[in-house]
Design a protein around this motif. Structure first.
Motif, PDB file in Angstrom:
ATOM      1  N   PRO A 361       0.828  -1.202   0.000  1.00  0.00           N
ATOM      2  CA  PRO A 361       0.000   0.000   0.000  1.00  0.00           C
ATOM      3  C   PRO A 361       0.864   1.253   0.000  1.00  0.00           C
ATOM      4  CG  PRO A 361      -0.729  -1.564   1.688  1.00  0.00           C
ATOM      5  CD  PRO A 361       0.581  -2.053   1.178  1.00  0.00           C
ATOM      6  N   ALA A 362       0.278   2.360  -0.434  1.00  0.00           N
ATOM      7  CA  ALA A 362       1.035   3.615  -0.541  1.00  0.00           C
ATOM      8  C   ALA A 362       1.575   4.068   0.808  1.00  0.00           C
ATOM      9  CB  ALA A 362       0.146   4.704  -1.153  1.00  0.00           C
ATOM     10  N   LEU A 363       0.760   3.972   1.869  1.00  0.00           N
ATOM     11  CA  LEU A 363       1.200   4.402   3.189  1.00  0.00           C
ATOM     12  C   LEU A 363       2.373   3.551   3.681  1.00  0.00           C
ATOM     13  CD1 LEU A 363       0.890   6.128   5.732  1.00  0.00           C
ATOM     14  CD2 LEU A 363      -0.845   4.511   6.541  1.00  0.00           C
ATOM     15  N   THR A 364       2.262   2.242   3.524  1.00  0.00           N
ATOM     16  CA  THR A 364       3.341   1.339   3.933  1.00  0.00           C
ATOM     17  C   THR A 364       4.618   1.634   3.155  1.00  0.00           C
ATOM     18  OG1 THR A 364       1.704  -0.373   4.423  1.00  0.00           O
ATOM     19  CG2 THR A 364       4.001  -1.078   4.223  1.00  0.00           C
ATOM     20  N   SER A 365       4.471   1.851   1.857  1.00  0.00           N
ATOM     21  CA  SER A 365       5.637   2.156   1.028  1.00  0.00           C
ATOM     22  C   SER A 365       6.299   3.455   1.468  1.00  0.00           C
ATOM     23  CB  SER A 365       5.215   2.263  -0.445  1.00  0.00           C
ATOM     24  OG  SER A 365       4.665   1.055  -0.905  1.00  0.00           O
ATOM     25  N   GLY A 366       5.483   4.453   1.791  1.00  0.00           N
ATOM     26  CA  GLY A 366       6.031   5.721   2.257  1.00  0.00           C
ATOM     27  C   GLY A 366       6.790   5.579   3.552  1.00  0.00           C
ATOM     28  N   ILE A 367       6.232   4.814   4.493  1.00  0.00           N
ATOM     29  CA  ILE A 367       6.904   4.589   5.785  1.00  0.00           C
ATOM     30  C   ILE A 367       8.226   3.855   5.578  1.00  0.00           C
ATOM     31  CG2 ILE A 367       6.763   3.333   7.969  1.00  0.00           C
ATOM     32  CD1 ILE A 367       3.756   3.937   7.961  1.00  0.00           C
ATOM     33  N   ILE A 368       8.210   2.838   4.731  1.00  0.00           N
ATOM     34  CA  ILE A 368       9.434   2.058   4.478  1.00  0.00           C
ATOM     35  C   ILE A 368      10.505   2.957   3.850  1.00  0.00           C
ATOM     36  CG2 ILE A 368      10.429   0.221   3.054  1.00  0.00           C
ATOM     37  CD1 ILE A 368       7.818  -1.312   3.422  1.00  0.00           C
ATOM     38  N   ALA A 369      10.132   3.720   2.835  1.00  0.00           N
ATOM     39  CA  ALA A 369      11.114   4.556   2.135  1.00  0.00           C
ATOM     40  C   ALA A 369      11.722   5.599   3.062  1.00  0.00           C
ATOM     41  CB  ALA A 369      10.456   5.224   0.934  1.00  0.00           C
ATOM     42  N   ILE A 370      10.882   6.277   3.839  1.00  0.00           N
ATOM     43  CA  ILE A 370      11.403   7.324   4.728  1.00  0.00           C
ATOM     44  C   ILE A 370      12.203   6.712   5.872  1.00  0.00           C
ATOM     45  CG2 ILE A 370      10.737   9.197   6.286  1.00  0.00           C
ATOM     46  CD1 ILE A 370       8.444   9.823   4.457  1.00  0.00           C
ATOM     47  N   SER A 371      11.809   5.536   6.343  1.00  0.00           N
ATOM     48  CA  SER A 371      12.578   4.845   7.389  1.00  0.00           C
ATOM     49  C   SER A 371      13.959   4.461   6.876  1.00  0.00           C
ATOM     50  CB  SER A 371      11.826   3.604   7.863  1.00  0.00           C
ATOM     51  OG  SER A 371      10.585   3.932   8.430  1.00  0.00           O
ATOM     52  N   LEU A 372      14.013   3.921   5.670  1.00  0.00           N
ATOM     53  CA  LEU A 372      15.302   3.547   5.078  1.00  0.00           C
ATOM     54  C   LEU A 372      16.193   4.770   4.891  1.00  0.00           C
ATOM     55  CD1 LEU A 372      14.125   0.968   2.379  1.00  0.00           C
ATOM     56  CD2 LEU A 372      15.227   0.473   4.568  1.00  0.00           C
ATOM     57  N   ASN A 373      15.593   5.869   4.493  1.00  0.00           N
ATOM     58  CA  ASN A 373      16.357   7.108   4.315  1.00  0.00           C
ATOM     59  C   ASN A 373      16.856   7.634   5.648  1.00  0.00           C
ATOM     60  OD1 ASN A 373      16.313  10.301   4.249  1.00  0.00           O
ATOM     61  ND2 ASN A 373      16.725   9.613   2.161  1.00  0.00           N
ATOM     62  N   SER A 374      15.965   7.666   6.636  1.00  0.00           N
ATOM     63  CA  SER A 374      16.337   8.182   7.951  1.00  0.00           C
ATOM     64  C   SER A 374      17.418   7.323   8.598  1.00  0.00           C
ATOM     65  CB  SER A 374      15.096   8.237   8.850  1.00  0.00           C
ATOM     66  OG  SER A 374      15.438   8.684  10.143  1.00  0.00           O
ATOM     67  N   GLY A 375      17.336   6.010   8.407  1.00  0.00           N
ATOM     68  CA  GLY A 375      18.318   5.101   9.000  1.00  0.00           C
ATOM     69  C   GLY A 375      19.740   5.424   8.598  1.00  0.00           C
ATOM     70  N   ALA A 376      19.928   5.850   7.346  1.00  0.00           N
ATOM     71  CA  ALA A 376      21.278   6.174   6.871  1.00  0.00           C
ATOM     72  C   ALA A 376      21.845   7.382   7.606  1.00  0.00           C
ATOM     73  CB  ALA A 376      21.240   6.430   5.365  1.00  0.00           C
ATOM     74  N   TYR A 377      21.019   8.388   7.827  1.00  0.00           N
ATOM     75  CA  TYR A 377      21.488   9.598   8.517  1.00  0.00           C
ATOM     76  C   TYR A 377      21.666   9.341  10.014  1.00  0.00           C
ATOM     77  CZ  TYR A 377      20.601  12.184   4.237  1.00  0.00           C
ATOM     78  OH  TYR A 377      20.640  12.644   2.943  1.00  0.00           O
ATOM     79  N   VAL A 378      20.715   8.598  10.587  1.00  0.00           N
ATOM     80  CA  VAL A 378      20.831   8.279  12.010  1.00  0.00           C
ATOM     81  C   VAL A 378      22.087   7.458  12.278  1.00  0.00           C
ATOM     82  CG1 VAL A 378      19.758   6.997  13.916  1.00  0.00           C
ATOM     83  CG2 VAL A 378      18.356   8.449  12.454  1.00  0.00           C
ATOM     84  N   ALA A 379      22.443   6.588  11.350  1.00  0.00           N
ATOM     85  CA  ALA A 379      23.652   5.766  11.501  1.00  0.00           C
ATOM     86  C   ALA A 379      24.890   6.644  11.655  1.00  0.00           C
ATOM     87  CB  ALA A 379      23.802   4.844  10.297  1.00  0.00           C
ATOM     88  N   GLU A 380      24.954   7.710  10.879  1.00  0.00           N
ATOM     89  CA  GLU A 380      26.102   8.609  10.966  1.00  0.00           C
ATOM     90  C   GLU A 380      26.100   9.403  12.273  1.00  0.00           C
ATOM     91  OE1 GLU A 380      28.798   8.902   8.289  1.00  0.00           O
ATOM     92  OE2 GLU A 380      27.843   6.977   8.708  1.00  0.00           O
TER      93      GLU A 380
END
Length: 492
Positions: A361-380
């Motif tokens: 679903p669109a909402l699930t896809s949005g959460i996954i994409a933004i989570s994956l993006n945020s994870g990279a910055y949080v890692a740093e």
């Protein structure tokens, strides 16, 4: 003798050709389960961009927001004739064909012209409406512009991804064509004098002019023989059975003239209803829905992004064996790749790209994409926080007999978290604002809802002011809460 030989040769060739074509045709027919698949699931999913009245737009019916319009009536007719329920998925116009090709929707009805370029990628039904092009300008410029050739040295707006946008570029000289994803944005650009005119379909132009006294419509004088101004229903390439079934409905619509007799008048009534009360308070439910989805996306992305960030940071800090080295390289590659690509592209890849494998679903896809993006910055952030902890802390903990895991958990991470809390807070606030990107795939967050309100009320600035205030309230509240916890840690 020669004639008999030639005749026999021709018959033999025809027989061979017929035998070679028959299995292919049969195989194609045998593999086309498009109609039975729709009837089996009981729903027909229609993709549309509901910002183009009277073709498709949103209105409030019995307290609930619904997509209505001429195209919706066409979709309902097709679904009824197939004996299934119509389900409407809303998204930006330039994402519709991608959604169709990746299986997110079964058909697209959105005032779409069946151009030769589009026919190469999707299948179209017979045309159900023949429109035309007009240009909308500010009433104050009524004597200045006469048609498309009057905009030399000026900006002319058109919706990106449409035939009209391409024809505007081809059929004008000395005019800058400004493309935007929604008509409501273009009208706002017109009223703020960013563009001198907006080219659009005649029915939509009439709708905007009828409901906004500051706008007028002028003839476009586009060469219609060079452009297909008809509209048709788009289906996935190879859906022959489904297209054939839909054509029966489309033919009935044209034969009975349902567009002009029923569908357009009904759309006009909804347009009148929308403009009875155009106050922003009247649309408080729409804005509340936007706030709800914005918070859902942000909270989920913060939670999963933090977990992913911790794992990536630990992998990047790993040293030793082959497995840890591989993990470090993999984590580094992930972080660099995510930080090096736009979030909008990542959202579209998760929704459409992964949609080829699993239908998210669109909402699930949005959460996954933004989570994956945020994870990279949080890692740093976390990696920097861990490196900021004095090495003596680790040595002291190990000398007391703590294992490496216990040292990391009880000594290093608490101090690192304290050091990086301001950065994590900034990431949280950024995610609140970045959640607006998922509007491109049809998630009903604040930006999406504001676009709908703008297209429904024909008011360009007021909805923007409302969401600016709402975003400020969200970010300011989050900032105060984060500062409260930061002060508590400082005195701990």
């Amino acid at each position: 003798m020669i004639k008999k030989f030639c005749l026999s040769l021709l018959l033999a060739c025809a027989l061979v050709l017929g035998l070679s074509l028959t299995p292919t045709t049969t195989a194609q027919a045998a593999t086309d389960h498009s109609l039975t698949a729709v009837q089996k699931k009981g729903t027909l999913v229609m993709g549309t961009a509901p910002d183009y009245p009277p073709y498709e737009f949103e209105t409030t019916i019995h307290g609930k927001t619904q997509v209505v319009g001429m195209d919706v009536a066409v979709g309902q007719k097709i679904a009824k004739d197939l004996g299934v329920k119509l389900v409407i998925k809303s998204m930006s116009f330039d994402s519709l064909l991608v959604a169709l090709q990746t299986g997110k929707v079964d058909m697209v009805i959105s005032g779409m012209n069946p151009t030769p370029a589009r026919r190469k990628n999707v299948a179209f039904t017979h045309t159900y409406y023949q429109g035309g092009y007009s240009i909308v300008i500010n009433k104050s410029d009524q004597g200045r512009y006469k048609d498309k050739d009057s905009f030399k040295g000026q900006n002319l707006g058109a919706q990106t991804g449409t035939t009209l946008y391409n024809e505007s570029k081809k059929q004008t000289t000395g005019t800058t064509i400004k493309g935007m994803t929604t008509i409501s944005n273009l009208v706002l650009a017109l009223q703020s004098h960013k563009v001198a005119g907006v080219a659009m379909e005649k029915p939509s132009a009439k709708a905007y002019v009828a409901n906004n006294k500051q706008l007028v419509m002028i003839p476009s004088h586009f060469n219609l023989s060079a452009a297909d101004t008809s509209t048709a229903v788009a289906f996935k390439k190879g859906s022959t059975a489904l297209v054939t079934a839909a054509n029966k409905s489309v033919d009935q619509i044209k034969h009975q003239d349902l567009i002009n007799k029923d569908y357009l008048p009904a759309a006009g009534q909804y347009l009148k209803t929308n403009t009875v009360n155009t106050s922003m308070w009247h649309y408080w439910k729409a804005f509340l829905t936007g706030v709800k989805y914005t918070l859902i996306i942000t909270v989920c992305a913060v939670f999963f992004g933090f977990i992913l960030g911790v794992l990536l940071a630990l992998l990047r800090l790993g040293h030793g064996g082959l497995l840890q080295t591989a993990g470090r390289w993999l984590a580094t590659a992930y972080v660099e790749f995510i930080r090096g690509t736009p979030m909008m592209v990542q959202v579209m890849f998760v929704y459409f790209g992964l949609g080829l494998i699993v239908n998210l679903p669109a909402l699930t896809s949005g959460i996954i994409a933004i989570s994956l993006n945020s994870g990279a910055y949080v890692a740093e952030y976390i990696r920097g926080g861990i490196n900021s902890v004095d090495a003596g802390q680790t040595e002291a903990a190990r000398s007391l007999g703590l294992t490496r895991t216990a040292t990391l958990r009880y000594v290093v991470l608490p101090q690192a978290l304290k050091n990086i809390w301001p950065s994590l807070g900034n990431e949280f606030i950024t995610l609140i604002k970045d959640s607006s990107i998922v509007s491109i795939i049809g998630v009903s967050e604040l930006i999406y809802q504001s676009n709908i309100v703008r297209s429904d009320t024909y008011r360009g600035v007021a909805p923007i002011v409302v969401i600016m205030v709402l975003y400020f309230i969200l970010t300011f509240t989050a900032s105060r809460l984060l500062n409260h916890f930061e002060k508590k840690w400082q005195h701990a």
